[in-house]
Scaffold this motif. Structure first.
Motif, PDB file in Angstrom:
ATOM      1  N   PHE A  88      65.098  35.634  12.809  1.00 17.75           N
ATOM      2  CA  PHE A  88      65.950  35.983  11.677  1.00 17.75           C
ATOM      3  C   PHE A  88      65.639  35.055  10.515  1.00 17.75           C
ATOM      4  N   GLY A 227      73.001  34.777   6.877  1.00 12.66           N
ATOM      5  CA  GLY A 227      72.001  35.529   7.627  1.00 12.66           C
ATOM      6  C   GLY A 227      71.514  36.718   6.803  1.00 12.66           C
ATOM      7  N   GLU A 229      69.513  39.275   7.542  1.00 11.71           N
ATOM      8  CA  GLU A 229      69.585  40.576   8.216  1.00 11.71           C
ATOM      9  C   GLU A 229      71.022  41.093   8.257  1.00 11.71           C
ATOM     10  N   ARG A 230      71.970  40.170   8.485  1.00 15.49           N
ATOM     11  CA  ARG A 230      73.382  40.588   8.539  1.00 15.49           C
ATOM     12  C   ARG A 230      73.855  41.068   7.164  1.00 15.49           C
ATOM     13  N   ILE A 241      71.198  45.690  13.073  1.00 15.25           N
ATOM     14  CA  ILE A 241      70.075  45.070  12.359  1.00 15.25           C
ATOM     15  C   ILE A 241      68.820  45.915  12.514  1.00 15.25           C
ATOM     16  N   ASP A 278      61.989  43.658  17.879  1.00 13.93           N
ATOM     17  CA  ASP A 278      62.376  42.271  17.597  1.00 13.93           C
ATOM     18  C   ASP A 278      61.265  41.288  17.928  1.00 13.93           C
TER      19      ASP A 278
END
Length: 872
Positions: A88, A227, A229-230, A241, A278
């Protein structure tokens, strides 16, 4: 809210804080710098710890970053949940004794409401329960008091042990009632999914003391983390995500490659799709930062991720290697923000390809063995696989413990982790024990018992010196005198003898008085104290004597040549092979040098020739070799290379070979590269996963190798009944003869097999309108079986062939199907898995032809029976 892309949000954040006077630093490497507390960077503030601690001066009192991070603590949840990922990005703004709460919260509010245009009525804030100042700031900003939630120390106070700490304020987004629990008091801090925390502002204003009290810091700091991605999930209105634009692009590639539909988490296969997505991000960024697969440390984390992704590809039915192709998608979406991904694309993909290939050769066999273990457990009504077997999978097949656990979990079983660790420890202890001797242990005992001051080393400038005997030990016990023919360990107040260290062998030589002569055979040091291992050749040596020390200059000079050559070699390797090359160990003595380095594959002959030429060019330039003692900071500013993981003191010694190679080193060296004479690589081999070894010689060592080679040519000439000058021509002639003979044998074998074709087809069993040909061969190779299969296919239709060949203890199966049967759904790759399993093997392949290996020749007939059952 405007729907913003992940890359767009990153840029907007950077630009906003630059407008507020912040220095925008690039992301630090995932490899921590001078921080042994971390394996891999896992937070935005981790690379900035020296600034917060006051150990280093930041480039500006205000900074902003977008930091690459890796966390594997929740790896078991990756793919299962919509929010967990190993890679991340963390956005952050930082103040080092400059601004504090007022500015931090005001600017945070300005960014999310005026630039991101988040609706103000859906923003909530939490604060530490006693932080009235933060509450007042939020109220001044305009956040209603009912949307400011006070929480306890566990939620809103940041501290790790002693030292700097403080309260924090977290900003939440209200996703709506449909995500809530329905309770009337539902608000941030509730366990439901309604309120999503996306930005934490830490106010480092206290220092926790040893008595548990808190004192005020003279210069409070700000450390925030958002964050990326959040935040992208919120701005794009998605729950996962994996639905964020850049990540979804990677996921779509996995879906296209596998041909499996993605159902937003509803299908079982979605877990595998998410895991691959991921892990692709993690592996690409890790490799770009210089991490390569290995069995230890961060290299083990990378290996685990690559192999886990590869395995889930097989679960989805993806044939062959696929990660390299999909890695392009990671580079496509992140290459603009992280140019190193584009610059190192070929290198990144080479590492992935090599590792995926290594794993492909073992995954089927390893998985098959695990499933056999599972069957045994079920028969015995057990669910825990013993540690010895788990360790065997790791040691023999390269299966990371976590991957074995994952496969076992899918079958409802677990691994004996404690037993695995015990076997790992046992192996390491055995390896260590193999390197020790009783004599060495006696020496260590003497070292532990001796009570003398640190030894002054004069050997950098002197090869002869006088010293006083401070202590003598014999068989680990202190003695006043050592007599003729006794072995002893002698401690001096000063010495010209170099002690073994830094990969360099110790000096030897003579230690003498007017009544004693002793041979110095080895020298070691601990805590700055030099221990001289001596043999008294005549007379006696007593405590308090003054001795004349003379270093064996021939050995010292020869060793120095080899040591300086390793420095030139390392730099040449980095120039030719790549900047990822790092020293993984070395050994230099008077005879040769050995240099271990990190690299993912064998160095090519062309590269070795380039390296060798580069080193010899530097030798013929007669570069001055200079040394200087300085601070670690100044050494780094000079560009000196340090050995990763090595401990260095306040003062370090820098060895500079004409600015070509600059390294930290405590060894002895030549004064000029020309003194090395000549450099010749003897061999290049692999010593461990991701570690290569070069052995080389210099000076007269090259002459000795040339003489050995000359003698070898003479012996070959005698064996070939030729003269040395014609040995190449003679050997080429013999090779041609062997080729002709081999071809005749192959033709004979093919003719013999061809004559059997009609008989085999006639003897075939007919099952459901399909002819099944089964045949066992002895000492045939897989190509022989393929050729036979092609001959039958050229003349016949409606046939399934199952061949087995036995070579020693090894069995190889081939399943081949004529093209007309493929439309009926027959698949050789699927069939062979079950056929080979009957012989304790595994394999795969395409629909028309597949091969497999097995280990039990006695069960070939049972394997043929499985083929019959599959057809019927």
């Amino acid at each position: 809210m405007e729907k913003l892309g992940l890359n767009q949000i990153r840029q907007m954040f950077r630009d906003f804080y630059v407008s507020k006077g912040h220095y925008a630093a690039g992301s630090a490497s995932l490899i921590p710098k001078n921080d042994k507390s971390l394996l891999i960077i896992n937070s935005g503030m981790a690379p900035l710890k020296p600034y917060f601690a006051g150990v280093e001066t930041p480039p500006s009192k205000r900074m902003t970053t977008c930091q690459k991070c890796i966390r594997t603590g929740d790896i078991d949840n990756v793919g299962i949940t919509s929010r967990h990922g190993t890679f991340f990005e963390m956005l952050g703004n930082f103040s080092f004794g400059d601004y504090f709460k007022e500015e931090s919260l005001h600017w945070g509010w300005e960014f999310i409401t005026e630039h991101l245009k988040m609706p103000v009525d859906r923003i909530w804030a939490t604060v530490y329960q006693d932080d009235d100042q933060a509450v007042e700031i939020w109220k001044k900003i305009g956040v209603p008091e009912e949307r400011i939630v006070r929480l306890g120390k566990e939620d809103n106070f940041w501290e790790i042990g002693l030292g700097p700490c403080g309260p924090c304020s977290e900003i939440y987004f209200d996703r709506g009632e449909e995500y809530g629990c329905g309770k009337p008091d539902c608000k941030p801090g509730c366990d439901c999914d309604r309120y999503l925390e996306f930005w934490n502002h830490v106010f480092t204003q206290f220092s926790k003391e040893e008595d548990g009290s808190y004192s005020d810091l003279e210069h409070p700091n700000i450390d925030t983390g958002m964050g990326l991605e959040r935040m992208a999930c919120i701005m794009q209105g998605v729950d996962s995500i994996f639905d964020v634009d850049t990540i979804r692009h990677i996921l779509n590639g996995v879906v296209e490659k596998s041909g499996v539909k993605y159902e937003d988490g509803a299908a079982k296969t979605d877990v595998s799709i998410r895991i691959i997505t991921d892990h692709l991000r993690s592996m690409v960024f890790m490799i770009a930062d210089g991490i390569i697969p290995s069995n230890e440390g961060r290299g083990y984390v990378l290996r685990r991720l690559i192999r886990r992704a590869a395995r889930h590809g097989k679960i989805l039915g993806i044939e062959g290697k696929f990660l390299v192709e999909l890695s392009n998608r990671v580079i496509e979406v992140s290459g603009e923000a992280y140019p190193e991904l584009v610059e190192k694309k070929d290198y990144i993909q080479k590492i992935i390809s090599v590792e995926e290939e290594k794993f492909a050769s073992t995954i089927d066999q390893g998985t098959s063995i695990i499933l056999e273990y599972v069957e045994e457990l079920k028969k015995e009504n057990k669910t825990v696989l013993e540690g010895e077997k788990v360790f065997k999978l790791y040691d023999t097949f390269g299966f990371p413990l976590e991957l074995t656990e994952e496969i076992l979990a899918e079958a409802g079983c677990t691994a004996d982790v404690d037993g695995f660790n015990a076997n790992m420890k046992k192996q390491k202890e055995m390896a260590r024990a193999g390197r020790k001797s009783t004599e060495e242990e006696a020496w260590k005992e003497a070292e532990a018992a001796v009570n003398v001051p640190e030894t002054v080393f004069t050997g950098y400038t002197e090869t002869e010196d006088e010293a006083k005997v401070l202590a003598i030990y014999i068989d680990g016990k202190e003695a006043q005198t050592a007599e003729t023919y006794q072995n002893a360990v002698v401690y001096l107040d000063k010495t010209p003898f170099y002690a073994e260290g830094g990969g360099q062998a110790s000096d030897n030589g003579i230690m003498s008085t007017d009544k004693c002569c002793a041979k110095v055979t080895a020298v070691e040091k601990s805590q700055g104290i030099f221990a001289h291992k001596v043999l008294i050749e005549g007379g006696s040596l007593s405590k308090g004597d003054t001795v004349s020390c003379g270093v064996n200059v021939f050995k010292r000079n020869a060793t120095a040549r080899n040591h300086t050559a390793t420095h030139l070699l390392q730099k040449a390797l980095r120039d030719v092979v790549g900047a990822h090359v790092e020293q993984a160990g070395s050994s230099v003595n008077e005879n040769a040098l050995r240099f271990d380095f990190t690299h993912f594959e064998g160095v090519t002959p062309e590269q070795l020739a380039q390296v060798e030429l580069l080193v010899n060019e530097r030798i013929t330039e007669f570069l001055p070799v200079t040394t200087v003692e300085t601070s670690m900071k100044e050494a780094q500013e000079m560009g000196a290379m340090a050995l990763f993981g090595e401990k260095y003191g306040d003062k370090v010694r820098v060895v500079n070979c004409g600015d070509f190679s600059i390294e930290l080193c405590g060894g002895t060296h030549v004064a000029n590269t020309g003194q090395i004479g000549v450099f010749k690589i003897v061999s290049e081999t692999g010593v461990a996963s991701g570690v290569r070894r070069i052995e080389a010689v210099t000076g007269t060592g090259v002459l000795l190798k040339a003489m050995e080679a000359e003698e070898t040519v003479k012996q070959i000439a005698e064996n070939l009944k030729s003269n040395p000058a014609a040995v190449v021509q003679k050997s080429a002639s013999i090779v041609e003869e062997l080729k002709d003979t081999k071809k005749e044998l192959e033709d004979f074998k093919k003719a013999a097999m061809g004559s059997e074709v009609d008989d085999m087809v006639k003897e075939a069993k007919e099952i459901g309108g399909i002819k099944l040909v089964t045949k066992e061969f002895k000492d045939y190779n897989i190509n022989d079986l393929r050729n036979l299969s092609d001959d039958i296919k050229a003349q016949h239709k409606g046939i399934v062939m199952v061949f087995a060949t036995v070579n020693g203890p090894k069995v190889t199966f081939l399943v081949s199907i004529t093209d007309d049967l493929l439309a009926k759904g027959l698949h050789a790759g699927n069939m062979i898995k079950q056929i080979a399993a009957a012989c304790g093997g595994g394999g795969g392949g395409k629909a028309d032809m597949a091969q497999a290996g097995a280990k039990d020749p006695t069960k070939i007939s049972a394997a043929f029976k499985v083929a019959e059952e599959l057809l019927s």
